[in-house]
Design an enzyme around this catalytic site. Structure first.
Site, mmCIF file in Angstrom:
data_model
loop_
_atom_site.group_PDB
_atom_site.id
_atom_site.type_symbol
_atom_site.label_atom_id
_atom_site.label_comp_id
_atom_site.label_asym_id
_atom_site.label_seq_id
_atom_site.Cartn_x
_atom_site.Cartn_y
_atom_site.Cartn_z
ATOM 1 N N THR A 36 0.823 -1.220 0.000
ATOM 2 C CA THR A 36 0.000 0.000 0.000
ATOM 3 C C THR A 36 0.847 1.257 0.000
ATOM 4 O O THR A 36 0.442 2.287 -0.531
ATOM 5 C CB THR A 36 -0.918 -0.012 1.234
ATOM 6 O OG1 THR A 36 -1.768 -1.149 1.136
ATOM 7 C CG2 THR A 36 -1.794 1.218 1.306
ATOM 8 N N THR A 115 1.556 -4.582 4.117
ATOM 9 C CA THR A 115 1.426 -4.874 5.543
ATOM 10 C C THR A 115 0.846 -6.262 5.830
ATOM 11 O O THR A 115 1.017 -6.786 6.919
ATOM 12 C CB THR A 115 0.537 -3.815 6.229
ATOM 13 O OG1 THR A 115 -0.737 -3.792 5.566
ATOM 14 C CG2 THR A 115 1.183 -2.449 6.176
ATOM 15 N N ASP A 116 0.179 -6.865 4.834
ATOM 16 C CA ASP A 116 -0.494 -8.156 5.091
ATOM 17 C C ASP A 116 0.477 -9.244 5.555
ATOM 18 O O ASP A 116 0.158 -10.025 6.452
ATOM 19 C CB ASP A 116 -1.232 -8.638 3.835
ATOM 20 C CG ASP A 116 -2.470 -7.805 3.536
ATOM 21 O OD1 ASP A 116 -2.804 -6.924 4.336
ATOM 22 O OD2 ASP A 116 -3.104 -8.050 2.489
ATOM 23 N N LYS A 188 0.138 -8.080 12.661
ATOM 24 C CA LYS A 188 -0.889 -7.135 12.215
ATOM 25 C C LYS A 188 -2.172 -7.441 12.980
ATOM 26 O O LYS A 188 -2.650 -8.577 12.969
ATOM 27 C CB LYS A 188 -1.102 -7.279 10.702
ATOM 28 C CG LYS A 188 -2.011 -6.211 10.113
ATOM 29 C CD LYS A 188 -2.068 -6.299 8.590
ATOM 30 C CE LYS A 188 -2.913 -5.167 8.014
ATOM 31 N NZ LYS A 188 -2.972 -5.198 6.545
ATOM 32 N N GLU A 311 -2.001 -29.712 27.504
ATOM 33 C CA GLU A 311 -2.884 -30.845 27.791
ATOM 34 C C GLU A 311 -2.532 -31.937 26.781
ATOM 35 O O GLU A 311 -2.159 -31.633 25.641
ATOM 36 C CB GLU A 311 -4.353 -30.451 27.557
ATOM 37 C CG GLU A 311 -4.890 -29.437 28.548
ATOM 38 C CD GLU A 311 -6.296 -28.985 28.154
ATOM 39 O OE1 GLU A 311 -7.159 -29.818 27.869
ATOM 40 O OE2 GLU A 311 -6.499 -27.754 28.129
#
Ligand code: GLU
Length: 353
Positions: A36, A115-116, A188, A311
């Protein structure tokens, strides 16, 4: 006396000069990959935009102030939205970083990135980069021509941090919206807001505002991770195949089994809670480990990670510690290039408590 003056002058001219009294500016290379920050919105639909349109030269021209802080050069590695990022491009990036630092072509590097998946590329590079010089990732949440575009401020901060001594030896860093993060901890956490990055377990390492950085706890966050993978030794071919399976109420093992049948080298389970999953996935995970597939128990929960006191522990399980499923996948891909032994791989994960 004359000799002394000449020596001091020589040191001033020859050393990469950082901080006060510097004679030359730090040499910073910006490696652009798209995202972006290089995106353009098309009016009238101003929220809609196309990422990865501007070249690195334009990004640099848009922030002339960075030239006061550093002597800047640009490299265009690719120009893509980061959902299209691949491990092959990670390897190319790491080789470029290695050759820039090995050949003393620059003092610090800034990587601009969508940014993804920024946190994934940054973490991969952190694991294979053996140099102490600063490497800082940045991007933006708003495209370059939107009102309130955050790219210029982020790029300015990233260049200033890459030119700052405080970033030496800290591993790969991420700068977004005035915050500084470690590559291993950052993720993010918002799809659209400029305040989109956090370290859910530890918070940011520091802030940077107007190019002035201050680290909250510089010593603790010094990069203490021993395990490094040599980018020079990694083959140019694909890394081992590791995928992620999400668990949820009523999850079947269909996807898990399909991955095993299709030759997965490793599987990370983004489990519920403290690395738990359904009976079906549990049975398949145990079988897979017996058949030599590495299985990491991670969690879809943002905080707390998965420690060894799970567990229903089983022989050969690996736990993710504080790494998110997407980061655990990257460490496992690299780990499998050197060992298939669960205990050895677990020790690598233990470096991220
Ligand atoms: N999906 C695009 C990318 O990751 C845009 C997201 C961004 O850069 O903020 O490149």
């Amino acid at each position: 006396m004359k000799k002394y003056i000449l020596t001091v002058l020589g040191m001033l001219c020859l050393s990469p000069v950082w901080g006060q009294g510097q004679v030359t500016k730090p040499r910073i290379t910006i490696i652009a990959t798209g995202g972006t920050i290089a995106g353009i919105a098309a009016p009238p639909a101003e929220n809609a935009y196309t990422p990865a349109q501007l070249t690195v030269e334009t990004l640099i021209r848009q922030v002339p102030q960075i030239n006061n802080k550093a002597s800047v050069k640009g490299i265009q590695l690719c120009n893509i939205a980061s959902q299209y990022m691949t491990p092959r491009i990670w390897i190319r990036l790491a080789r470029v970083v290695d050759s820039l630092f090995s050949g003393d072509h620059c003092d610090g590097i800034v990587v601009t990135h969508g940014t993804d998946t920024m946190e994934e590329t940054a973490f991969f590079l952190d694991l294979v980069n053996s140099h102490e010089n600063p490497v800082v990732f940045t991007g933006s949440m708003r495209p370059s021509n939107s009102p309130g575009a955050d790219g210029p401020a982020n790029l300015y901060n990233a260049v200033c941090l890459a030119a700052d001594r405080v970033a030496v030896g800290k591993g790969v860093l991420v700068v977004m919206n005035d915050h500084i993060f470690s590559a291993s901890g950052v993720t993010k956490t918002h799809t659209v807001n400029p305040q989109a990055f956090e370290n859910p377990n530890r918070g940011p390492m520091g802030t940077i505002r107007g190019g002035i950085a201050s680290l909250y706890y510089p010593l603790c966050e010094k990069n203490v991770v021993d395990e490094r993978f040599s980018i020079r030794e990694l083959a140019n071919t694909d890394l081992p195949r590791v995928d992620i399976v999400l668990s949820y109420a009523g999850a079947t093992s269909l996807l898990f089994d399909a991955l095993v049948e299709n030759g997965a080298d490793g599987i990370v389970i983004a489990g519920v809670g403290h690395g738990n999953y359904s009976y079906q996935i549990e049975n398949s995970a145990k079988k897979a480990v017996q058949n030599g597939v590495a299985v990491v128990r991670a969690t879809r929960v943002l905080q707390g990670g998965v420690s060894s006191d799970t567990e229903n522990p089983f022989e050969g399980q690996i736990v993710s510690r504080s790494l998110s499923p997407q980061k655990a996948r990257i460490l496992l891909m690299l780990a499998l290039t050197v060992s298939h032994e669960p205990d050895t791989i677990q020790r690598m994960f233990d470096q991220y408590p």
